[in-house]
Design a protein around this motif. Structure first.
Motif, PDB file in Angstrom:
ATOM      1  N   THR A  72     -30.227   6.273  10.419  1.00  0.00           N
ATOM      2  CA  THR A  72     -30.078   4.672   9.850  1.00  0.00           C
ATOM      3  C   THR A  72     -28.976   3.696  10.337  1.00  0.00           C
ATOM      4  OG1 THR A  72     -29.885   5.296   7.502  1.00  0.00           O
ATOM      5  CG2 THR A  72     -31.984   5.512   8.632  1.00  0.00           C
ATOM      6  N   GLU A  73     -29.663   2.624  10.119  1.00  0.00           N
ATOM      7  CA  GLU A  73     -28.722   1.109  10.128  1.00  0.00           C
ATOM      8  C   GLU A  73     -27.860   1.325   9.198  1.00  0.00           C
ATOM      9  OE1 GLU A  73     -29.367  -2.031  12.267  1.00  0.00           O
ATOM     10  OE2 GLU A  73     -30.530  -0.983  14.136  1.00  0.00           O
ATOM     11  N   ASP A  74     -28.243   1.289   7.515  1.00  0.00           N
ATOM     12  CA  ASP A  74     -27.450   1.304   6.836  1.00  0.00           C
ATOM     13  C   ASP A  74     -26.385   1.781   6.694  1.00  0.00           C
ATOM     14  OD1 ASP A  74     -29.748  -0.097   5.823  1.00  0.00           O
ATOM     15  OD2 ASP A  74     -31.251   1.471   5.010  1.00  0.00           O
ATOM     16  N   PHE A  75     -26.495   3.039   7.233  1.00  0.00           N
ATOM     17  CA  PHE A  75     -24.565   4.027   7.407  1.00  0.00           C
ATOM     18  C   PHE A  75     -23.605   3.143   7.508  1.00  0.00           C
ATOM     19  CE2 PHE A  75     -21.960   7.282   8.404  1.00  0.00           C
ATOM     20  CZ  PHE A  75     -21.428   7.867   7.593  1.00  0.00           C
ATOM     21  N   LEU A  76     -23.640   2.449   8.045  1.00  0.00           N
ATOM     22  CA  LEU A  76     -23.395   1.388   9.443  1.00  0.00           C
ATOM     23  C   LEU A  76     -22.503   0.146   8.149  1.00  0.00           C
ATOM     24  CD1 LEU A  76     -24.354   0.947  12.805  1.00  0.00           C
ATOM     25  CD2 LEU A  76     -23.074   3.060  12.201  1.00  0.00           C
ATOM     26  N   LYS A  77     -23.322  -0.234   6.886  1.00  0.00           N
ATOM     27  CA  LYS A  77     -22.931  -1.529   6.355  1.00  0.00           C
ATOM     28  C   LYS A  77     -22.044  -0.663   5.443  1.00  0.00           C
ATOM     29  CE  LYS A  77     -27.531  -3.719   6.889  1.00  0.00           C
ATOM     30  NZ  LYS A  77     -28.649  -3.497   6.407  1.00  0.00           N
ATOM     31  N   ILE A  78     -21.520   0.648   4.847  1.00  0.00           N
ATOM     32  CA  ILE A  78     -20.642   0.781   4.355  1.00  0.00           C
ATOM     33  C   ILE A  78     -19.093   0.571   4.908  1.00  0.00           C
ATOM     34  CG2 ILE A  78     -19.464   3.460   3.027  1.00  0.00           C
ATOM     35  CD1 ILE A  78     -22.171   4.528   3.574  1.00  0.00           C
ATOM     36  N   SER A  79     -18.427   0.680   3.603  1.00  0.00           N
ATOM     37  CA  SER A  79     -17.480   0.267   3.824  1.00  0.00           C
ATOM     38  C   SER A  79     -15.824   0.852   4.640  1.00  0.00           C
ATOM     39  CB  SER A  79     -16.416  -1.013   2.897  1.00  0.00           C
ATOM     40  OG  SER A  79     -16.278   0.534   1.843  1.00  0.00           O
ATOM     41  N   ASN A  80     -16.368   1.871   4.525  1.00  0.00           N
ATOM     42  CA  ASN A  80     -15.021   2.781   5.334  1.00  0.00           C
ATOM     43  C   ASN A  80     -16.144   3.953   5.943  1.00  0.00           C
ATOM     44  OD1 ASN A  80     -13.578   4.104   6.451  1.00  0.00           O
ATOM     45  ND2 ASN A  80     -11.599   3.916   5.280  1.00  0.00           N
ATOM     46  N   PRO A  81     -17.202   3.955   6.435  1.00  0.00           N
ATOM     47  CA  PRO A  81     -18.148   5.886   6.484  1.00  0.00           C
ATOM     48  C   PRO A  81     -17.306   6.544   6.910  1.00  0.00           C
ATOM     49  CG  PRO A  81     -18.695   3.483   8.374  1.00  0.00           C
ATOM     50  CD  PRO A  81     -17.961   3.646   7.381  1.00  0.00           C
ATOM     51  N   LYS A  82     -16.813   7.199   7.687  1.00  0.00           N
ATOM     52  CA  LYS A  82     -15.257   7.902   7.957  1.00  0.00           C
ATOM     53  C   LYS A  82     -14.929   8.527   7.082  1.00  0.00           C
ATOM     54  CE  LYS A  82     -12.304   9.689  10.865  1.00  0.00           C
ATOM     55  NZ  LYS A  82     -11.535   9.047  12.254  1.00  0.00           N
ATOM     56  N   ALA A  83     -14.457   7.475   5.601  1.00  0.00           N
ATOM     57  CA  ALA A  83     -13.852   8.667   4.294  1.00  0.00           C
ATOM     58  C   ALA A  83     -15.168   8.693   3.620  1.00  0.00           C
ATOM     59  CB  ALA A  83     -13.509   7.193   4.011  1.00  0.00           C
TER      60      ALA A  83
END
Length: 279
Positions: free
Chosen positions: A97-108
């Motif tokens: 989902t595209e909502d995951f891209l809205k997280i400030s630091n998805p990799k962390a």
């Protein structure tokens, strides 16, 4: 197979096996961490680790998301096999989902969630939780092989765009040349940029031409007329002298020789005086 209601079990890929499984594995002298291959009735396979050996004999407790991946229900049959997986070096993830891209630091966030995982298998989806919201992540590719262990190893991660994601188009910022637009005709029409360049070049040539003309006009100008161009004479100049000799007031009396010469030069004419009548 049975679903065990444990929150910590759902935040990873570890299962719970019976104590008899531990005795058998100990006799086989297998290495740690223990990794297993799970195969459902449809032939779908995935890999996992083990948390505890405390379940009832003949039963295994799995996270609910693994049961969904294998397509099995509570009480169904499952084949569990011990396997030795290589340590991973590369993983490519794809948020669903595209909502995951809205997280400030998805990799962390993803790295923190993977601490509860032992294995990763290609083409398998797993959930992660962040801020009371669940995100589904798909394992697109792993190296080496098709399944790896991620315990005590450094893995290079890469992200793929979510399905159907379109990169937003960002308009380039306006430059100074476009902000200070020239008047009307210079920037209008399809050739506005070329016409503006031509106009700037013409103004530059005109300015250079005016500078050269002003220099030539200065060269062609007539020399300034000199006021009182005659020879200067002082008061000390001698009377009747044209050579500009000094004039001495003590010698200002006329020389008798000069007057005699003037009289001899003029002939005598009788009755040459002006006539007057008496009235």
């Amino acid at each position: 197979v049975a679903f065990i209601d444990k929150a910590n079990l759902e935040r990873g890929d570890k299962i719970v096996l019976p104590p008899s499984a531990l005795d058998e594995l100990t006799n086989l002298n297998i290495g740690y961490p223990m990794t297993f291959q799970l195969e459902g009735p449809t032939g779908m396979k995935t890999h996992c680790g083990v948390m505890e050996f405390i379940s009832e004999e003949g039963r295994a407790h799995l996270p609910y998301w693994i049961m969904q991946q294998l397509g099995i229900e509570e009480g169904g049959l499952l084949q569990i096999r011990n396997v030795a997986l290589q340590k991973g070096t590369y993983v490519k993830f794809q948020p669903q989902t595209e909502d995951f891209l809205k997280i400030s630091n998805p990799k962390a966030v993803l790295e923190a969630s993977l601490r509860g995982f032992t294995c990763l298998t290609e083409n398998v989806n797993f959930p992660i939780e962040y801020n009371n919201k669940t995100y589904e992540i798909r394992v697109v590719e792993v190296k080496p092989g098709t399944a790896i262990t991620i315990v005590d190893t450094d893995v290079n991660t890469e992200f793929a765009a979510p399905p159907g994601y379109v990169e937003p188009q960002v308009e380039p910022p306006a430059t100074a040349a476009t902000e200070v637009a020239p008047p009307t005709d210079a920037a209008s029409g399809p050739d506005g940029g070329n016409r503006l360049q031509d106009r700037l070049q013409a103004l530059l040539k005109k300015k250079v031409g005016e500078g050269s003309e002003s220099d030539s006009d200065d060269d062609d100008e007539e020399p300034a007329k000199e006021l009182f161009p005659g020879q200067g004479q002082t008061l000390d100049a001698r009377a009747g002298s044209r050579s500009g000799a000094a004039f001495n007031p003590t010698n200002a009396k006329a020389d008798p020789k000069d007057t005699t010469e003037d009289k001899e030069a003029k002939p005598f004419v009788a009755f040459s005086g002006q006539g007057h009548t008496l009235r």
